[in-house]
Write a protein that holds these residues in place. Sequence first.
Motif, PDB file in Angstrom:
ATOM      1  N   GLU A 162       0.810  -1.223   0.000  1.00  8.74           N
ATOM      2  CA  GLU A 162       0.000   0.000   0.000  1.00  8.74           C
ATOM      3  C   GLU A 162       0.844   1.275   0.000  1.00  8.74           C
ATOM      4  O   GLU A 162       0.311   2.380   0.162  1.00  8.74           O
ATOM      5  N   THR A 201       0.952 -15.281   0.336  1.00  7.98           N
ATOM      6  CA  THR A 201       0.313 -14.174   1.065  1.00  7.98           C
ATOM      7  C   THR A 201       0.442 -12.865   0.291  1.00  7.98           C
ATOM      8  O   THR A 201      -0.505 -12.077   0.197  1.00  7.98           O
ATOM      9  N   THR A 224      -1.918 -12.824  -2.744  1.00  9.71           N
ATOM     10  CA  THR A 224      -3.305 -12.591  -2.321  1.00  9.71           C
ATOM     11  C   THR A 224      -3.545 -11.109  -2.041  1.00  9.71           C
ATOM     12  O   THR A 224      -4.574 -10.544  -2.450  1.00  9.71           O
ATOM     13  N   LYS A 225      -2.593 -10.475  -1.365  1.00  5.40           N
ATOM     14  CA  LYS A 225      -2.724  -9.056  -1.040  1.00  5.40           C
ATOM     15  C   LYS A 225      -2.763  -8.202  -2.313  1.00  5.40           C
ATOM     16  O   LYS A 225      -3.609  -7.318  -2.468  1.00  5.40           O
ATOM     17  N   TRP A 226      -1.845  -8.507  -3.231  1.00  2.00           N
ATOM     18  CA  TRP A 226      -1.796  -7.726  -4.464  1.00  2.00           C
ATOM     19  C   TRP A 226      -3.032  -7.954  -5.330  1.00  2.00           C
ATOM     20  O   TRP A 226      -3.501  -7.037  -6.003  1.00  2.00           O
ATOM     21  N   SER A 243      -5.972  -8.322  -4.284  1.00  2.00           N
ATOM     22  CA  SER A 243      -7.046  -7.479  -3.736  1.00  2.00           C
ATOM     23  C   SER A 243      -6.856  -6.016  -4.120  1.00  2.00           C
ATOM     24  O   SER A 243      -7.827  -5.274  -4.270  1.00  2.00           O
TER      25      SER A 243
END
Length: 293
Positions: free
Chosen positions: A98, A131, A134-136, A138
């Motif tokens: 972020e 992990t 998955t974050k990217w 989103s």
Amino acid sequence: MHKAGFVNIVGNPNVGKSTLMNQLVGERISIATFKAQTTRHRIMGIVNTEDCQIVFSDTPGVLKPNYKMQEMMLAFSESALKDADILLYVTDVVENPEKNIDFLDKVKQLPIPVILLINKIDESNQKELGTIVTKWHSLLPNAEILPISAKNKFGVELLMKRIKELLPESPAYFDKDQLTDKPAKFFVSEMIREKILLYYDKEIPYSVEVRVEQFKETDTSIHINAVIYVERDSQKGIIIGHKGIALKKVSSEARKALEKFFDKKIYLETFVKVDKDWRSSQRELDSFGYNPE
């Protein structure tokens, strides 16, 4: 059928954009060091085959600007969002996804193919990578995600194959024998600056710019005069060093790199001058080529 297009590389500082650029182009177009903010300009590297032309662009790392030069660097990065046919957004396994979310939101809104490259996967493990993916996903749900190691060339061939699939049909934008949009003088300045990035600490490399004042080329040699600009007298003393030893080292290493790059004998003279306003003066920045238009 001929394909051609602009494939622009963006991302935060120090994630490996320039290393990736050089691997994709197959030539050392961008200087790449372990220090952040190495790239200051938008640099094109052109890959030509019989049936396609890929115009890659390396860009400065995205940052919140603190002075005029950094504003120009950010403008180069943002300009790469406007004319891309394909965007490569480079991150790595350690940075906060972020970071610089405003820029990321602009990427999210693009109507073109976006490939998110998670670089330096050799510094992670499978669980951590899952992990991160998955974050990217989103944050950029429409992007293709590809783990790579630019330094080790892992995933680079697969990436190139995917780029060729996504390229639009188009005639070539540049002559087929052209490698870059930058003149020879630009690479001289960049290679001298690279050695300064490698051999000096703290604020010195970030206070330095290089201008080539003479470039005389023959069939076998090139004679170059270059001026290294700094912001303060104390920085000038550090660049030159005791009895000129530091400047001689930089010049010698730059000369070797330039001989390899141009495949000619290089005669290089370097001088150091103080210009206290160069990073904050629009006129000075324009003269150094900091113009994204």
